[in-house]
Motif scaffolding. Structure first.
Motif, short mmCIF file in Angstrom:
data_model
loop_
_atom_site.label_atom_id
_atom_site.label_comp_id
_atom_site.label_asym_id
_atom_site.label_seq_id
_atom_site.Cartn_x
_atom_site.Cartn_y
_atom_site.Cartn_z
N LYS A 310 48.77 -2.84 -26.24
CA LYS A 310 48.20 -4.22 -26.10
C LYS A 310 48.57 -5.09 -27.40
CE LYS A 310 44.80 -3.42 -22.61
NZ LYS A 310 43.44 -3.72 -22.19
N ALA A 311 48.45 -4.52 -28.47
CA ALA A 311 48.63 -5.11 -29.75
C ALA A 311 50.01 -5.32 -30.05
CB ALA A 311 48.10 -4.23 -30.95
N ARG A 312 50.84 -4.90 -29.33
CA ARG A 312 52.29 -5.09 -29.46
C ARG A 312 52.70 -6.67 -28.92
NH1 ARG A 312 56.92 -0.98 -28.69
NH2 ARG A 312 57.85 -2.36 -30.00
N PHE A 313 51.90 -6.97 -28.01
CA PHE A 313 52.06 -8.30 -27.29
C PHE A 313 50.94 -9.46 -27.73
CE2 PHE A 313 54.09 -5.31 -24.62
CZ PHE A 313 55.33 -6.13 -23.90
N ALA A 314 49.67 -8.85 -27.81
CA ALA A 314 48.47 -9.86 -28.07
C ALA A 314 48.64 -10.58 -29.53
CB ALA A 314 47.12 -9.30 -27.85
N THR A 315 48.23 -11.74 -29.58
CA THR A 315 48.10 -12.53 -30.77
C THR A 315 46.63 -12.99 -31.37
OG1 THR A 315 48.79 -14.66 -29.91
CG2 THR A 315 50.28 -13.32 -30.90
N ASP A 316 45.60 -12.80 -30.08
CA ASP A 316 44.39 -13.25 -30.40
C ASP A 316 43.48 -12.17 -29.42
OD1 ASP A 316 44.29 -16.24 -31.32
OD2 ASP A 316 46.17 -16.02 -30.35
N GLU A 317 42.14 -12.43 -29.65
CA GLU A 317 41.45 -11.30 -29.10
C GLU A 317 39.88 -12.24 -28.90
OE1 GLU A 317 41.25 -7.91 -31.24
OE2 GLU A 317 39.52 -8.49 -32.40
N ARG A 318 39.28 -11.83 -27.79
CA ARG A 318 37.83 -12.19 -27.52
C ARG A 318 36.87 -10.78 -27.75
NH1 ARG A 318 40.76 -14.45 -23.48
NH2 ARG A 318 40.85 -16.55 -23.34
N GLU A 319 35.68 -11.25 -28.43
CA GLU A 319 34.75 -10.13 -28.66
C GLU A 319 33.63 -10.32 -27.50
OE1 GLU A 319 33.04 -9.89 -32.27
OE2 GLU A 319 34.92 -10.16 -33.44
N VAL A 320 33.41 -8.97 -26.89
CA VAL A 320 32.40 -9.00 -25.83
C VAL A 320 31.37 -8.05 -26.23
CG1 VAL A 320 33.65 -9.78 -23.87
CG2 VAL A 320 33.88 -7.29 -24.61
N SER A 321 30.13 -7.88 -25.81
CA SER A 321 29.20 -7.17 -26.08
C SER A 321 28.26 -6.74 -24.53
CB SER A 321 28.04 -7.79 -26.92
OG SER A 321 28.52 -8.36 -28.39
N THR A 322 27.76 -5.58 -24.67
CA THR A 322 26.87 -5.22 -23.75
C THR A 322 25.59 -5.11 -24.16
OG1 THR A 322 28.65 -3.61 -22.77
CG2 THR A 322 26.33 -3.15 -22.16
N LEU A 323 24.61 -5.71 -23.71
CA LEU A 323 23.38 -6.07 -24.02
C LEU A 323 22.25 -5.51 -23.07
CD1 LEU A 323 23.98 -9.57 -25.08
CD2 LEU A 323 24.13 -7.75 -26.70
N VAL A 324 21.06 -5.43 -23.43
CA VAL A 324 19.77 -5.02 -22.42
C VAL A 324 18.65 -6.25 -22.85
CG1 VAL A 324 18.11 -3.75 -22.01
CG2 VAL A 324 20.41 -2.49 -22.24
N VAL A 325 18.48 -6.96 -22.02
CA VAL A 325 17.58 -8.13 -22.51
C VAL A 325 16.28 -7.84 -21.49
CG1 VAL A 325 17.00 -10.41 -22.18
CG2 VAL A 325 19.45 -9.74 -22.45
N ALA A 326 15.26 -7.44 -22.37
CA ALA A 326 14.08 -6.99 -21.92
C ALA A 326 12.63 -7.02 -22.85
CB ALA A 326 14.17 -5.53 -21.60
N GLY A 327 11.70 -6.87 -22.20
CA GLY A 327 10.46 -6.89 -23.07
C GLY A 327 10.50 -5.95 -24.09
N ALA A 328 9.86 -5.88 -25.25
CA ALA A 328 9.44 -4.90 -26.33
C ALA A 328 9.34 -3.63 -25.84
CB ALA A 328 8.92 -5.34 -27.37
N LEU A 329 8.34 -3.44 -24.82
CA LEU A 329 7.82 -2.27 -24.36
C LEU A 329 8.41 -1.51 -23.11
CD1 LEU A 329 4.10 -2.32 -25.59
CD2 LEU A 329 5.98 -1.52 -26.85
N ASP A 330 9.41 -2.42 -22.63
CA ASP A 330 10.09 -2.08 -21.37
C ASP A 330 10.85 -0.71 -21.57
OD1 ASP A 330 12.22 -1.81 -19.48
OD2 ASP A 330 11.26 -3.52 -18.63
N PRO A 331 10.65 0.36 -20.69
CA PRO A 331 11.45 1.50 -20.93
C PRO A 331 12.87 1.56 -20.87
CG PRO A 331 9.56 1.66 -19.26
CD PRO A 331 9.93 0.23 -19.44
N THR A 332 13.30 0.55 -20.19
CA THR A 332 14.97 0.53 -20.46
C THR A 332 15.16 0.01 -21.82
OG1 THR A 332 14.95 -0.32 -17.90
CG2 THR A 332 16.93 -0.79 -19.15
N ARG A 333 14.61 -1.01 -22.31
CA ARG A 333 14.94 -1.36 -23.59
C ARG A 333 14.74 -0.18 -24.89
NH1 ARG A 333 12.11 -5.94 -27.61
NH2 ARG A 333 13.92 -5.81 -29.17
N LEU A 334 13.59 0.61 -24.67
CA LEU A 334 13.63 1.76 -25.51
C LEU A 334 14.74 2.45 -25.16
CD1 LEU A 334 9.53 2.24 -24.90
CD2 LEU A 334 10.64 1.24 -26.98
N LEU A 335 15.16 2.75 -23.90
CA LEU A 335 16.11 3.82 -23.94
C LEU A 335 17.44 3.10 -24.19
CD1 LEU A 335 16.81 6.45 -22.25
CD2 LEU A 335 17.33 5.31 -20.18
#
Length: 374
Positions: A310-335
């Motif tokens: 891909k780098a042979r063709f591309a000249t720019d890039e976008r950054e993406v993130s994977t996030l968990v949005v949850a309360g401080a004590l939510d089990p999914t956020r702790l995990l």
């Protein structure tokens, strides 16, 4: 501002919604948030994680936007995020944060897992503001989507902006295949061809990955069935760009892409390893870039991944993130915090050691919030 916000299990039941939704997704140039992607997800994965749409209208009835989501256990995610590369609200330009905040108010207290969303996008904070209770985002991982801006380019100016070695390789290798081997390009153009061509694409994609560490992530029968459906829908909408390089009537390389709005998006490719030394993959990708320029596309998007080709063709890039949005004590956020810590701890390990640890930890990894089950 007065708004009408509603959770819809069957968005097609609301007159005109699917057409308006499609128009917004096309304007964003994003196949992964179209109603066609959502519908294919609902058919093939919806029994495990039921999809729904949070729709936001202005007081005058105009569609401001929507979030196409699904519910999996205690988490809410974008529908189809397990098989797609980039997600976000489907909204009128500049109204993503507004739509996210309004839609969040219709959600419960589940954790929200956001796969591959634009890094630093203001709508993520707005979504958190709209959720009930005190929540914050935990970042699991990041990624990049390389792309090539095409506006103002001809094929010759595109090549002229690359290295001399790249220009010579593309021209020489294509000439050797077309003039020396009688190679031709063929695009999927009729409904009768779709299922056969999707199968041929997957055959060549699997062949490309057979001897590589880690293997392909799109090998399951469910993924194949998903793309049978989506490719057929994409062809009907004029989006599908599935192209083959054929020699003596046999496909030696395949490339699966879409043209949505101004974006020509490369999804995956494959080739016959017996032709690898002839660079059939490089030649086919170069051909599709040339086609994108001829069509007047604004960019050629190489989607998720920082692979060398891909780098042979591309000249720019976008950054993406994977996030968990949850309360401080939510089990999914702790995990999620454990998940992020494990990823950081294994970053410096060899591929063999990471693979060994993944095998040992499979039962735990399957429960991690960032896992994408295909």
């Amino acid at each position: 501002m007065s708004r009408d916000v509603e959770v819809l299990a069957e968005p097609s039941d609301e007159p005109g919604l699917v057409d308006a939704w499609r128009a917004l997704a096309e304007a964003q140039g994003n196949a992964f948030t179209t109603p066609e992607w959502y519908a294919a997800y609902a058919r093939h994965y919806g029994h495990d994680a039921p999809p729904f749409v949070v729709r936001v209208r202005d007081a005058d009835g105009t569609l401001a936007g929507l979030l196409p989501l699904c519910r999996s256990g205690r988490t809410v995610r974008f529908a189809g995020a397990n098989v797609g590369d980039r997600f976000g609200p489907v909204a009128q330009p500049g109204r993503e944060a507004e739509v996210a905040r309004a839609a969040a108010g219709a959600l419960g207290r589940e954790a929200v897992v956001l796969h591959n969303v634009d890094a630093g996008a203001p709508w993520v904070a707005a979504l958190g503001d709209g959720l009930r209770g005190r929540v914050s985002a935990t970042r699991l991982r990041g990624g990049v989507l390389p792309y090539v801006p095409l506006t103002g380019h001809t094929w010759e100016t595109f090549l002229g902006a690359r290295s001399r070695n790249f220009r010579q390789q593309v021209r020489r290798k294509e000439r050797a295949l077309v003039e020396g081997q009688g190679a031709v390009y063929r695009a999927t153009s009729s409904p009768d061809e779709v299922r056969r061509d999707v199968a041929e694409f997957f055959r060549l994609h699997a062949a490309r990955w057979d001897d590589r560490e880690g293997g392909s992530t799109i090998t399951s029968p469910t993924v194949h069935a998903f793309h049978d459906d989506f490719a057929a829908a994409a062809l009907a909408r004029g989006w599908l760009r599935m192209t083959f390089l054929e020699i003596s009537g046999e496909a030696v390389a395949a490339l699966y892409a879409w043209r949505i709005g101004g974006r020509y998006a490369y999804f995956q490719a494959g080739f016959d390893p017996a032709w690898a030394e002839r660079s059939v993959g490089l030649v086919l990708m170069a051909h599709t870039v040339r086609e994108a320029i001829a069509e007047g596309a604004d960019e050629y998007d190489l989607l998720l991944g920082d692979e060398t080709y891909k780098a042979r063709f591309a000249t720019d890039e976008r950054e993406v993130s994977t996030l968990v949005v949850a309360g401080a004590l939510d089990p999914t956020r702790l995990l999620a915090q454990v998940d992020a810590g494990v990823r950081r701890a294994t970053d410096g390990m060899s591929p063999e050691m990471r693979a060994r640890l993944r095998d040992l930890a499979k039962p735990v990894i399957a429960r991690m919030p960032g896992t994408r089950s295909r």
